[in-house]
Every structure is written in C-alpha cells, then in structure tokens.
Design an enzyme around this catalytic site. Structure first.
Site, PDB file in Angstrom:
ATOM      1  N   LYS A 166     -10.628  -6.406  -7.644  1.00 50.78           N
ATOM      2  CA  LYS A 166     -11.260  -6.003  -8.900  1.00 50.78           C
ATOM      3  C   LYS A 166     -12.449  -6.885  -9.239  1.00 50.78           C
ATOM      4  O   LYS A 166     -13.494  -6.398  -9.672  1.00 50.78           O
ATOM      5  CB  LYS A 166     -10.240  -6.018 -10.051  1.00 50.78           C
ATOM      6  CG  LYS A 166      -9.242  -4.865  -9.940  1.00 50.78           C
ATOM      7  CD  LYS A 166      -8.313  -4.799 -11.130  1.00 50.78           C
ATOM      8  CE  LYS A 166      -7.312  -3.656 -10.952  1.00 50.78           C
ATOM      9  NZ  LYS A 166      -6.227  -3.678 -11.944  1.00 50.78           N
ATOM     10  N   LYS A 217      -4.366   7.447 -12.909  1.00 46.66           N
ATOM     11  CA  LYS A 217      -4.877   7.707 -14.258  1.00 46.66           C
ATOM     12  C   LYS A 217      -6.382   7.538 -14.314  1.00 46.66           C
ATOM     13  O   LYS A 217      -7.072   8.277 -14.987  1.00 46.66           O
ATOM     14  CB  LYS A 217      -4.227   6.734 -15.262  1.00 46.66           C
ATOM     15  CG  LYS A 217      -2.737   6.974 -15.457  1.00 46.66           C
ATOM     16  CD  LYS A 217      -2.226   6.356 -16.747  1.00 46.66           C
ATOM     17  CE  LYS A 217      -2.156   4.841 -16.730  1.00 46.66           C
ATOM     18  NZ  LYS A 217      -1.159   4.264 -15.811  1.00 46.66           N
ATOM     19  N   LYS A 245      -4.771   8.338  -3.631  1.00 45.30           N
ATOM     20  CA  LYS A 245      -3.637   8.307  -4.549  1.00 45.30           C
ATOM     21  C   LYS A 245      -4.004   8.973  -5.873  1.00 45.30           C
ATOM     22  O   LYS A 245      -5.089   8.755  -6.395  1.00 45.30           O
ATOM     23  CB  LYS A 245      -3.276   6.838  -4.805  1.00 45.30           C
ATOM     24  CG  LYS A 245      -2.005   6.622  -5.591  1.00 45.30           C
ATOM     25  CD  LYS A 245      -1.820   5.135  -5.899  1.00 45.30           C
ATOM     26  CE  LYS A 245      -2.448   4.749  -7.232  1.00 45.30           C
ATOM     27  NZ  LYS A 245      -1.579   4.916  -8.392  1.00 45.30           N
TER      28      LYS A 245
HETATM   29  P1  ATP Z   1      -4.470   3.080 -13.065  1.00 40.96           P
HETATM   30  O1  ATP Z   1      -5.499   4.036 -12.534  1.00 40.96           O
HETATM   31  O2  ATP Z   1      -4.764   2.595 -14.454  1.00 40.96           O
HETATM   32  O3  ATP Z   1      -4.072   2.010 -12.093  1.00 40.96           O
HETATM   33  P2  ATP Z   1      -2.071   4.506 -12.332  1.00 40.96           P
HETATM   34  O4  ATP Z   1      -1.927   5.979 -12.584  1.00 40.96           O
HETATM   35  O5  ATP Z   1      -2.285   4.044 -10.938  1.00 40.96           O
HETATM   36  O6  ATP Z   1      -3.194   4.001 -13.306  1.00 40.96           O
HETATM   37  P3  ATP Z   1      -0.309   2.349 -13.004  1.00 40.96           P
HETATM   38  O7  ATP Z   1      -0.231   1.953 -14.436  1.00 40.96           O
HETATM   39  O8  ATP Z   1      -1.110   1.524 -12.033  1.00 40.96           O
HETATM   40  O9  ATP Z   1      -0.790   3.870 -12.951  1.00 40.96           O
HETATM   41  O10 ATP Z   1       1.145   2.495 -12.419  1.00 40.96           O
HETATM   42  C1  ATP Z   1       2.264   2.821 -13.205  1.00 40.96           C
HETATM   43  C2  ATP Z   1       3.421   3.166 -12.287  1.00 40.96           C
HETATM   44  O11 ATP Z   1       3.223   4.434 -11.669  1.00 40.96           O
HETATM   45  C3  ATP Z   1       3.622   2.175 -11.132  1.00 40.96           C
HETATM   46  O12 ATP Z   1       5.010   1.985 -10.931  1.00 40.96           O
HETATM   47  C4  ATP Z   1       3.008   2.881  -9.945  1.00 40.96           C
HETATM   48  O13 ATP Z   1       3.586   2.476  -8.715  1.00 40.96           O
HETATM   49  C5  ATP Z   1       3.322   4.334 -10.267  1.00 40.96           C
HETATM   50  N1  ATP Z   1       2.324   5.247  -9.690  1.00 40.96           N
HETATM   51  C6  ATP Z   1       1.044   5.353 -10.078  1.00 40.96           C
HETATM   52  N2  ATP Z   1       0.407   6.308  -9.378  1.00 40.96           N
HETATM   53  C7  ATP Z   1       1.317   6.821  -8.502  1.00 40.96           C
HETATM   54  C8  ATP Z   1       1.266   7.839  -7.480  1.00 40.96           C
HETATM   55  N3  ATP Z   1       0.158   8.502  -7.241  1.00 40.96           N
HETATM   56  N4  ATP Z   1       2.391   8.106  -6.790  1.00 40.96           N
HETATM   57  C9  ATP Z   1       3.528   7.420  -7.040  1.00 40.96           C
HETATM   58  N5  ATP Z   1       3.646   6.445  -7.976  1.00 40.96           N
HETATM   59  C10 ATP Z   1       2.562   6.135  -8.695  1.00 40.96           C
HETATM   60 MG    MG Z   2      -2.610   1.876 -10.497  1.00 36.77          MG
END
Ligand code: ATP
Ligand code: MG
Length: 332
Positions: free
Chosen positions: A112, A198, A195
């Site tokens: 980052k 969000k 992946k």
């Molecule tokens: P950001 O883009 O802010 O990183 P994110 O959608 O990746 O958001 P996180 O807050 O990083 O979400 O992760 C929250 C939880 O959701 C974690 O346990 C992470 O492993 C899980 N997670 C996030 N995206 C996925 C995905 N595409 N498939 C499976 N698990 C996921």
């Molecule tokens: Mg994430």
C-alpha cells in the site's frame, strides 16, 4: 468453548457477496462451536482517509449486515471497535515492543505504501498490524478466522504475544489463524481472475449484499463466461464459469460435481438463470432484514452498546494485567 475473534472494516455502503461467503458464513457457523467475538473495526478504517458522516453510517450498515447474515448478538459478542477503549490502549503497548523493521516488513503495508508514496501513507497504516494484534490478544482468542492476506498479521500477533509473555510473564494466549479454504474465494463477475472486493472491483462485477434482487440477477446473467458452452469447473481454463459454480455450490450447499451433472448438456442461460434465483433467495431476506435494522438506528445502537459492555468486561481485565506487568503506576 474456544474463544474466537474476527472483524471487518466498515468501508462501503454494502458488503459484497465475497465477504458473505468468505467471512460471514463461516462466522455464522463458528459462533455455535465458539465463544465468538465479532467487531466492526472502525479504528482500522481511519488508517486511510474517510468521510466522517459516511464512516458513521458505514459502521451501522456493516453491523446491521452482520446481524442480518446470521450473527446472533445474544449468542455472540458484536460490537464496534472504538467503543472499547482498551483496543488503542493495548495497541500502544504493543507498539513499544515491536521492532520498526519488523513492522516495515509487513507486506500489506509495503504494497500500500509503495502505491501511495511514503508521505501519503500514514503512521496509522504502519501501526495497523499492532492494533489488529491488540484486537485479538485482548480477548485471549484462540481462533482467528481471516483471509489468506491476513496470515502475516496473525503471525506478527503470535510473535508479539510470545515476546510479551517471555519478557513480562505469561499474559497472552497465542492465537491461531484459521484460513478459509481456497474454494471460498470469489472473483469479480466481469474480470473473473480478480478477487471480488469492496474497493477494487467494477460495480458490474460485484454483487452487493444490499443490491436489489433484480439487479443482482442481472449481474449474474451478464457475468463473463467463455464460448465452449460447457458448465464445468476449471479455474485456469474457465474462470468465469468456475466462479459461478463456486457461488452456486456455497449458496445452495451442493457439490460442484452434482451441479456439473445437473447442467451437463444444458446452456449457460439456464445455469445463470437458476443461479440468479439462488442468489435472490439467499440475499433477498438478508437485504430486507438489514433495511429493517437500519430503520431503527436507536435499537441497533443499543444492541451494539450491549456488545461493547460484554467486550469491555473482558478487554479491560486483560489491559489491567498488562499495565500491571509492565510497571505502570496504578491510579489511586
Ligand atoms: P477492501 O476492498 O476494502 O479490501 P474487501 O471486500 O476485500 O474490501 P475486506 O474488508 O478486506 O473486504 O475483507 C473482509 C472479509 O471478507 C475478510 O475475511 C476477507 O477474507 C473476506 N473476503 C473479501 N473478499 C473476498 C472474496 N472475494 N472472496 C472470499 N472472501 C473474501
Ligand atoms: Mg480486502
């Protein structure tokens, strides 16, 4: 019951279905076998710039989605990180036993900060892993369900706990990361080698938990696939269809093989249409329940306050022991 801690940042209006499949669904199952503590980690969220009004709202929305997805605030402890003061207090103590180089080796920070440049990167982002260590160690959590990307942070947590224990006497339980199996990883519907996330996905490629059912159905139907027309699991050769099979399999609780058999010789149209129904059946009620909870923010805030009381009872005791062990003078 073994103690479990996990949390998620309040970083968008809605969680996406990867969050549900990769985290919330596991949490919901594990809350039965564990003494589970679930946190909306707002203090982590502010390590990058946030709009104050949006952060407050996202924190409520995230908590409401935890509950709507099946986290039971009676069975589990559900709270907002900033409501329990011991989190930043213990994080400070952990900062003082963490090597600068040790923290600088965290790959998430390296990635980052490399992207942003060192001046745009905050000291808060640098200290993020020690706050996460505090989250876990305050509760003497044994099991920490996290994604693969958090493995190194849990490793650091173990190192810090071990170091503290050997320097100041047995204080912390050494936690263990519970990494979810690879099949639970969900990819962007439009770019199925990325992946679903969000912040890093295109809107068309993400199914938001709070999307209207008709919108989710449309996104499934326009998901990227391939031209060979065969519903078969093959991540390298058919990433789009494989991703849809994973989503179908998890949400309908059916094996990939049984789905391949059912859709053998049928087109993608049928498969997508029926998957869309499964998605709507799963998330329709979750969306409705979330909106209902958000309709009464005072009640939601009361649930979170009760959770914070339960959490603080554990966390304050741990912090008091830590302060005593390191020699801080107790206030008379
Ligand atoms: P950001 O883009 O802010 O990183 P994110 O959608 O990746 O958001 P996180 O807050 O990083 O979400 O992760 C929250 C939880 O959701 C974690 O346990 C992470 O492993 C899980 N997670 C996030 N995206 C996925 C995905 N595409 N498939 C499976 N698990 C996921
Ligand atoms: Mg994430």
């Amino acid at each position: 019951k073994p103690r479990l801690f996990s949390g998620m940042q309040p970083s968008a209006d809605s969680l996406q279905i990867g969050n549900y499949i990769g985290a919330l669904l596991q949490w919901k199952q594990m809350q039965v076998s564990h003494d589970a503590i679930f946190c909306v980690v707002d203090l982590h969220a502010i390590t990058v710039a946030q709009d104050p009004a949006e952060l407050r709202e996202a924190t409520r929305r995230t908590a409401a989605q935890y509950i709507a997805a099946g986290i039971d605030p009676e069975l589990s402890t559900l709270f907002v990180q900033s409501h329990v003061l011991a989190h930043p207090q213990l994080a400070w103590v952990l900062n003082t036993i963490t090597g600068f180089g040790e923290a600088a080796r965290m790959t998430q920070f390296k990635d980052k900060s490399a992207k942003q440049g060192t001046d745009a990167t905050t000291v808060g982002l640098f200290a993020y892993p020690m706050l996460m260590a505090a989250d876990i160690l305050l509760y003497n959590a044994v099991d920490v369900p996290v994604g693969e990307d958090q493995r190194q942070h849990v490793e650091l947590t173990r190192d810090l706990a071990t170091r503290f224990n050997s320097r100041f006497g047995e204080t912390f339980v050494i936690p263990e990361a519970q990494i979810q199996k690879a099949t639970a990883k969900i990819y962007d519907l439009q770019e199925p080698t990325n992946k679903m996330s969000k912040s890093a996905s295109t809107d068309k490629g993400v199914i938001w938990m709070l999307d209207e059912p008709s919108k989710s159905a449309k996104k499934i139907k326009s998901a990227t696939t391939d031209s060979d027309g065969e519903v078969r699991y093959d991540v390298a050769g058919k990433p789009g269809i494989s991703n849809l099979l994973t989503i179908y399999s998890v949400l309908a609780d059916r094996s990939i093989e049984s789905l391949e058999t059912e859709y053998a010789g049928r087109g993608y149209g049928d498969f997508k249409k029926e998957l869309a129904e499964v998605v709507v059946e799963t998330f329709g009620p979750i969306r409705a329940r979330t909106l209902e909870l958000l309709d009464d923010p005072a009640e939601l805030d009361r649930i979170l306050a009760k959770g914070a009381d339960k959490a603080a009872a554990i966390a304050d005791a741990t912090l008091a022991t830590v302060y005593d062990r390191i020699g801080l003078l107790p206030r008379a």
